[in-house]
Motif scaffolding. Structure first.
Motif, short mmCIF file in Angstrom:
data_model
loop_
_atom_site.label_atom_id
_atom_site.label_comp_id
_atom_site.label_asym_id
_atom_site.label_seq_id
_atom_site.Cartn_x
_atom_site.Cartn_y
_atom_site.Cartn_z
N SER A 291 0.82 -1.21 0.00
CA SER A 291 0.00 0.00 0.00
C SER A 291 0.85 1.26 0.00
CB SER A 291 -0.93 0.00 1.22
OG SER A 291 -0.15 0.00 2.41
N ASN A 292 2.17 1.11 -0.13
CA ASN A 292 3.09 2.26 -0.07
C ASN A 292 2.72 3.18 1.10
OD1 ASN A 292 5.14 4.05 -0.70
ND2 ASN A 292 3.88 5.18 -2.15
N ALA A 293 2.80 2.63 2.30
CA ALA A 293 2.35 3.35 3.49
C ALA A 293 3.13 4.64 3.71
CB ALA A 293 2.49 2.43 4.71
N GLY A 294 2.47 5.60 4.34
CA GLY A 294 3.06 6.90 4.61
C GLY A 294 3.32 7.10 6.09
N GLY A 295 2.52 7.96 6.72
CA GLY A 295 2.67 8.19 8.15
C GLY A 295 3.47 9.42 8.47
N SER B 263 -6.09 10.20 -3.07
CA SER B 263 -5.63 9.17 -2.14
C SER B 263 -4.14 9.32 -1.93
CB SER B 263 -5.96 7.76 -2.65
OG SER B 263 -5.71 6.83 -1.61
N ALA B 264 -3.80 10.08 -0.91
CA ALA B 264 -2.40 10.41 -0.68
C ALA B 264 -1.66 9.25 -0.04
CB ALA B 264 -2.29 11.65 0.21
N GLU B 265 -2.30 8.62 0.95
CA GLU B 265 -1.60 7.59 1.72
C GLU B 265 -2.27 6.23 1.65
OE1 GLU B 265 0.61 9.44 5.43
OE2 GLU B 265 -1.50 9.08 5.88
N HIS B 266 -3.60 6.19 1.62
CA HIS B 266 -4.30 4.95 1.95
C HIS B 266 -4.52 4.02 0.78
CE1 HIS B 266 -6.13 7.39 5.53
NE2 HIS B 266 -4.87 7.09 5.71
N GLY B 267 -4.29 4.51 -0.43
CA GLY B 267 -4.44 3.64 -1.60
C GLY B 267 -5.84 3.65 -2.18
N LYS C 258 3.09 12.72 -1.83
CA LYS C 258 2.34 11.51 -1.53
C LYS C 258 1.20 11.38 -2.53
CE LYS C 258 2.82 11.23 3.51
NZ LYS C 258 2.07 11.44 4.76
N ASP C 259 1.13 10.25 -3.18
CA ASP C 259 0.05 10.02 -4.14
C ASP C 259 -0.05 8.52 -4.37
OD1 ASP C 259 -1.84 10.14 -6.14
OD2 ASP C 259 -0.38 10.58 -7.71
N ASN C 260 -1.04 7.89 -3.76
CA ASN C 260 -1.21 6.44 -3.89
C ASN C 260 -2.45 6.11 -4.70
OD1 ASN C 260 1.09 5.64 -2.58
ND2 ASN C 260 0.13 5.33 -0.59
N THR C 261 -2.44 6.56 -5.95
CA THR C 261 -3.60 6.30 -6.81
C THR C 261 -3.20 5.40 -7.96
OG1 THR C 261 -3.16 8.41 -7.90
CG2 THR C 261 -4.84 8.42 -6.21
N GLY C 262 -2.91 4.16 -7.65
CA GLY C 262 -2.63 3.19 -8.70
C GLY C 262 -1.15 2.90 -8.89
#
Lengths: 480, 480
Positions: free
Chosen positions: A155-159, A436-440, B193-197
């Motif tokens: 999910s390429n986690a951030g935090g 969706s910056a962090e959560h996918g 941060k950008d987790n869109t795909g």
């Protein structure tokens, strides 16, 4: 033998179970239950079988059989994802593959500053192991006590550590992946530089298990900072927070390790609902910032650095910055207390009724404009709705949450979910941001991705998916 | 109308030329010459046409026509690549597309710490523009006066800034790419941060123009350090250098911005051949290290930090570290002189006859073992060959070059090229390393990649190539 329209053929289930052994093939409703629902109760699914393989070889054999029989597989880590990416659908035709038993730290190399871990290692366990070796593994999330590295990467986690150290992708040097065919892509290299062909690693990172199953990874470690200093700062506006961010970043450089923005109402909810929480400043401010700097040198150095940075800022604040105040954590306990305020925000908000949440990012410079425009849009959708805005300002990433109006009907408020999302995300897109910056994407945002991403991007993603998983058995219905 | 077996049909060339205008379609041998050979004379090719488009739209139209007519296109930036990735083949059937005219800095956003640049911007120009805005763009290479951002990204360039700031990939937040079909993939987002795909960006970065043409990018900027301090340190062995690296990294943390290893002979060649160069230390050491730290605070702070780090090291060096000595640059001029020693190494080596070079990386902890084993292997291939070993120790990346034995026949020595490569790269592979750390694959290392990479990885790369460039017109014969 093929998966049937009604669940999966019992003989096929037996073949899958035989790979891991009956003890690790869960079939009873009670055993399966923890894998088909999640903490918040937002996502659930059905499955006839949860497989808990104990080795990469077992996973490889599972995937060979899955490809042969066209059986969909849903990989799952700590089951803490917020968008349903880890959840089977309701058909009962998908098998859940839990990575939890692959939980070895294979090697920690203090000289190379790398650690090689299996997918099922819990994030906190890895952080502790790094700490014991006098190293820092900087990924830090609310769920770190139960989320797993495989899920963090998928999910390429951030935090909170992203500002200084990057997200899960940035921390990953190499991966081991079992492909849908069962083949193993072994790229577990401890290299900071490697320009030998296409960057396959970063395709698997962030793919939410739709291209293959990450079974292990090489991750970066950092020297452990010798000192940290934390301050809580009250400011009048997002513009003032942005101005402060620029000053502190300029003064502290790469030693700036957190810059978290917190709206007055967010802090207010925490103070109201979380036992033992204390207001850091005398009197309320419209906006608050939690600033942390770290020093490789000493506690004293970190404190001096932070004090210099903030004193410069406060002295330099002219008429345009009407009012600013800062309090420095004078002890580790107080630092922890400040961080606890930040970490309690989701829990506090839960006690204020129904909420609609957004995990957005915009260019850092656009944060004030976003906050101004989004507030108007939210009020138009739901008059009286209460903004609970906080997040990682230095990353341009806000958790832009909205609590129901006081006394309103929660269900009716949640009925505004799509309208509210659209109102907020339209502004995000207009500012060149991400919804969706962090959560996918998972299940939650798939329709929105398909509806709003540029067709060229969707087409390229589809080509990647078809190239890597032509049978479509890897975590179907997620992302694309 | 199709590209013919003998060069390209004149009418088709006219159609391509019409897109950019005759003034920007080069056809004479004299005009074409600079695009079909490179500085070192190692790679050359043939082309009937060099196109110099002035806009993304022109590139898009070129690629549409190329797809329609199956005409291979070779994108080219500053023509400084070291592996022939920018060079057409000898068939005369490939058209060169130069990005040089796309040289605008579209936007520099000091608050978001980003810059949006076109592919043809020269790296030094970008560094200067960042500097003028009180920011640092940290990518730094020997060729920065002429290499271009598009090439830097397509080859995922490294250089001396990687230790603290990462390589070109790490510095890139978004790309704009013209696909082989002429479609434009616009992902120019200034988001951390950008987790869109799927991560499409990182497929294009490092793909050497084989998947599409990067026409612009959003890159990260950093606050400009306010102070730098440099020291030259002599040590007895690679083990001592590794030990020193650990100590300094621990003491300086993210402020450590360079740790370059230099063998005695490498320094010796520089002192012998480069006018004005002066030995930094009294008497020779078997190994040397150039250490640089940067401070966000002040010059004085940088100096103190470096002095503390090295004094700690020297005081702490016990019997196992027999001999260590350090000299601090006392002025900017001396810092520059130390760096000039480092940057003159390739030029100095050229004057010692024929050389066989390697651009390798291994895990940082494996550097001493690599150096020990490789020396034995090299001596076995060419007795008396002289090792010229230097590089970015903190990245595990060495330029492991070998000069011919004194008095030997240069051509005969170069005849050992494959045997020498094999001897060195076998050890690299055995240590989990990379045979192309910085420079990429291009033409030079394609056969070796195909012969030695795991078949699963090659297969995945082929699937990516086929998915993105099914007609095979994007920079054929490079990478895969």
């Amino acid at each position: 033998m093929e998966a049937s329209g009604q669940g999966i053929d019992a003989a096929l289930l037996d073949r899958f179970a035989a790979i891991v052994g009956e003890a690790h093939a869960l079939r009873s409703d009670a055993d399966i239950a923890p894998y088909v629902s999640e903490r918040r109760g937002l996502y659930s699914g059905r499955t006839p079988l949860v497989l808990r393989p104990g080795s990469v070889d077992e996973i490889s054999r599972i995937m060979r059989l899955a490809t042969e029989t066209r059986t969909p597989i849903v990989p799952q880590g700590g089951n803490t994802g917020l968008v349903g990416g880890q959840m089977p659908d309701g058909s009962g035709r998908e098998i859940v593959l839990s990575l939890s038993r692959l939980n070895r730290i294979r090697e920690l190399d203090v000289q190379s500053n790398t650690v090689t871990v299996e997918a099922g290692v819990v994030l906190q366990t890895l952080r502790d192991a790094a700490d014991a070796a006098d190293r820092l593994f900087p990924l830090s999330l609310g769920s770190q006590g139960s989320c797993q590295i495989g899920g963090n990467l998928s999910s390429n986690a951030g935090g909170t550590g992203v500002l200084a150290y990057g997200n899960a992708r940035d921390l990953c040097l190499g991966v081991e992946v079992v492909l849908p065919t069962g083949e193993v892509f072994d790229d577990l290299r401890k290299l900071k530089k490697d320009n030998t062909g296409y960057d396959l690693k970063n395709l698997f990172v962030g793919a939410e298990g739709t291209l293959g199953i990450i079974t292990a990874a090489v991750l970066k470690l950092y020297p452990k900072p010798k000192g940290r200093a934390v301050a809580w700062v009250g400011v009048e506006s997002p513009e003032a927070a942005l101005w402060l961010y620029g000053l502190v970043a300029d003064h502290a450089g790469t030693d700036l390790t957190a810059f978290e923005l917190v709206s007055e109402r967010t802090l207010d909810f925490v103070l109201r609902h979380i036992p033992g929480s204390v207001a850091p400043l005398d009197g309320p401010f419209p906006w608050n910032v939690l600033v942390e700097v770290s020093s490789a040198r000493s506690e004293e150095d970190a404190r001096n650095l932070l004090e210099d940075a903030l004193e410069n800022a406060i002295l330099g604040s002219g008429d345009d910055i009407a009012h600013i105040n800062a309090v420095f954590a004078s002890s580790l306990a107080q630092s922890d207390a400040f961080w606890r305020l930040r970490e309690s925000m989701s829990d506090a908000q839960r006690l204020e009724g129904a909420s609609i949440k957004h995990d957005i990012s915009v260019p850092v410079a656009a944060i004030p404009e976003f906050i101004e425009r989004a507030a108007i849009a939210v009020e138009a959708v739901s008059p009286g709705a209460r903004l609970v805005c906080f997040g990682h300002m230095g990353d341009g990433n806000l958790h832009y949450n909205i609590s129901q109006p006081v006394g309103a009907d929660g269900a009716a408020f949640l009925g505004l979910y799509r309208a509210m999302n659209k109102a907020v995300h339209d502004i995000v897109r207009d500012l060149g941001g991400s919804f969706s910056a962090e959560h996918g994407i998972g299940r939650l945002k798939r329709d929105e991705l398909l509806a709003t991403a540029p067709p060229v991007a969707i087409d390229l993603m589809r080509r990647v998916k078809a190239a890597f998983d032509p049978a479509g058995i890897m975590n179907p219905g997620k992302i694309i």
